[in-house]
Design an enzyme around this catalytic site. Structure first.
Site, mmCIF file in Angstrom:
data_model
loop_
_atom_site.group_PDB
_atom_site.id
_atom_site.type_symbol
_atom_site.label_atom_id
_atom_site.label_comp_id
_atom_site.label_asym_id
_atom_site.label_seq_id
_atom_site.Cartn_x
_atom_site.Cartn_y
_atom_site.Cartn_z
ATOM 1 N N SER A 137 0.872 -1.112 -0.002
ATOM 2 C CA SER A 137 -0.060 -0.014 0.073
ATOM 3 C C SER A 137 0.829 1.237 -0.034
ATOM 4 O O SER A 137 1.949 1.271 0.548
ATOM 5 C CB SER A 137 -0.851 -0.038 1.357
ATOM 6 O OG SER A 137 -1.633 1.254 1.387
ATOM 7 N N TYR A 151 -2.346 -0.151 10.090
ATOM 8 C CA TYR A 151 -2.274 -0.748 8.812
ATOM 9 C C TYR A 151 -1.022 -0.402 8.183
ATOM 10 O O TYR A 151 -0.425 -1.197 7.367
ATOM 11 C CB TYR A 151 -3.403 -0.237 7.984
ATOM 12 C CG TYR A 151 -3.610 -0.719 6.568
ATOM 13 C CD1 TYR A 151 -4.083 -1.859 6.130
ATOM 14 C CD2 TYR A 151 -3.324 0.399 5.665
ATOM 15 C CE1 TYR A 151 -4.067 -2.088 4.943
ATOM 16 C CE2 TYR A 151 -3.345 -0.072 4.423
ATOM 17 C CZ TYR A 151 -3.897 -1.154 4.062
ATOM 18 O OH TYR A 151 -4.035 -1.364 2.545
#
Length: 242
Positions: A137, A151
């Site tokens: 990501s 995250y």
């Protein structure tokens, strides 16, 4: 060619399955719980010309990873895609169990899938070689302050996995590469509790919009192709300039 995609029935995973089916891959798609989406993905892949098997399993359980790879049989590609933010908020206000679940899903399960991929494709294990694509990501380098630091940290671990494992298995006939999507139009934001996040964040990207799952799928397809035969140990950012 047969490719296994974790989290393969929705969002980026489903778009990647469709793209790879058009490129001549047969697909095995792992998923966690959405049976309807799994059936829709299977039918879409078959309409695109690929054979498709869907497998419901829990990747946070090592036995679940083993079941998925056993169901897949011999593969030449693995897209390590399953993941979720699970929560949006400051780290200090995020419950410990949510932090643990986020790391478990996004990093620990990615490590387990990568381990299984090497054992399935590595020439020293009787495989024929192949490509492992880890889906990271853009958050891994941005940090995602005030939204999901945990995250971002887990995805930074995925980037390190790509670098280290690529060196470890280069002699085993496996290329290990990554993609790092930015803000992409999937259900991941609604699932975490903010369905309007795409509209909020998309215009802030230098290109002025959120990405589409198919744009990430195109990058994954290239990384898995012979055109990327000298690419390993690196992560390609697909984030609109952010």
């Amino acid at each position: 060619m047969k490719t296994l995609i974790t989290g393969g029935t929705r969002g980026i995973g489903a778009a990647t399955a469709l793209r790879l089916a058009r490129d001549g891959h047969d697909l095995v798609l792992g998923y966690a719980r959405d049976d309807r989406a799994a059936e829709e993905a299977r039918l879409a892949v078959e309409d695109a010309g690929g054979h498709c098997t869907v497998v419901r399993t829990d990747l946070t359980d090592p036995a679940g990873v083993d079941r998925l790879f056993a169901a897949a049989g011999p593969v030449t590609g693995v897209v390590n895609n399953a993941g979720a933010t699970l929560h949006i908020g400051k780290l200090a206000e995020t419950p410990p169990d949510v932090i643990a679940a986020t790391v478990d899903l996004n990093l620990t399960s990615a490590l387990l899938v990568a381990r299984a991929a090497v054992r399935a494709m590595g020439t020293s294990y009787g495989g024929s070689g192949g490509v492992l694509v880890n889906v990271s990501s853009g958050a891994a380098t941005l940090g995602s302050a005030n939204e999901y630091v945990q995250y971002a940290a887990s995805k930074a671990g995925v980037d390190t996995l790509t670098v280290g494992l690529a060196q470890e298995v280069a002699g085993d006939g496996i290329r290990v590469v990554g993609v790092a999507p930015g803000i992409v139009r999937t259900s991941i934001h609604a699932d975490a509790g903010e369905p309007g996040r795409i509209d909020r964040v998309g215009p802030l990207v230098p290109l002025g919009r959120a990405g589409e799952p198919g744009e990430v799928a195109d990058a994954i397809a290239w990384l898995m192709s012979d055109e990327a035969s000298y690419v390993t140990g690196t992560t390609l950012r697909v984030a609109g300039g952010r």
